[in-house]
Design a protein around this motif. Structure first.
Motif: not given
Length: 177
Positions: A66-70, A130-135, A151-159, A161-167
């Motif tokens: 159920g992860a919001n991963a991309a 989906e995780a950030d209103e500004i975006i 980059k800023q949004t990824i950092r904020k939303r990972v902290i 727990n609303k987004f999972i970046p996938v490397l």
């Protein structure tokens, strides 16, 4: 032991196998990390192995966890032809010169894969929206979203727990690590 460790972690890198995807033990640890609110990023490993499928692992993260991963990176080549990584935030190709992964070139993304890169970059922006209103506002209204904002949004939303970046990569071959 894993559960005790999760209680004190500030964050975690969850490593998934590019061949096996989300395995039962991974699901258990993921649920425990959810319980303790541990922020996570994901790394899909072993992309140089036969039968590896990066996008299948991400799909399993959605369905099983159920992860919001991309993806924030794409593999360049598959299995034994895994040659590098394409950065989706600042589109460029990191092309490894050999199997040691020690030497690489940073190149422009080849034209023949640019459509795929644009497609997955769009998926990344949708998931961030989906995780950030500004975006979300910028995405819906077709406004430019800068690399710094991504980059800023990824950092904020990972902290949060609303987004999972996938490397992606191959740790055995020192690619993507």
């Amino acid at each position: 032991e894993v559960e005790r460790s999760l209680k004190v972690l500030d964050g975690a890198v969850v490593i998934f196998c590019g061949v096996g995807g989300v395995e039962p033990q991974s699901e258990t640890v993921w649920r425990q990390a959810d319980r303790y609110g541990v922020p996570r990023i994901a790394f899909v490993n072993k992309l140089d192995r036969t039968g590896s499928y990066f996008f299948g692992a991400i799909e399993q993260m959605h369905k099983k966890l159920g992860a919001n991963a991309a993806a924030i990176q794409l593999p360049f080549g598959q299995e034994e032809n895994f040659k590098g990584i394409i950065d989706l935030i600042d589109p460029r190709l990191i092309s490894y010169k050999d199997d040691s992964g020690k030497e690489f070139d940073i190149l422009n993304v080849p034209d023949n894969v640019m459509a795929e890169v644009n497609n997955y970059r769009n998926v990344l922006l949708e998931r961030l929206a989906e995780a950030d209103e500004i975006i979300m506002d910028k995405f819906v209204h077709g406004k430019e979203i800068t690399i710094a904002e991504i980059k800023q949004t990824i950092r904020k939303r990972v902290i949060d727990n609303k987004f999972i970046p996938v490397l992606c990569g191959s740790s055995f071959r020192n690619k993507g690590t």
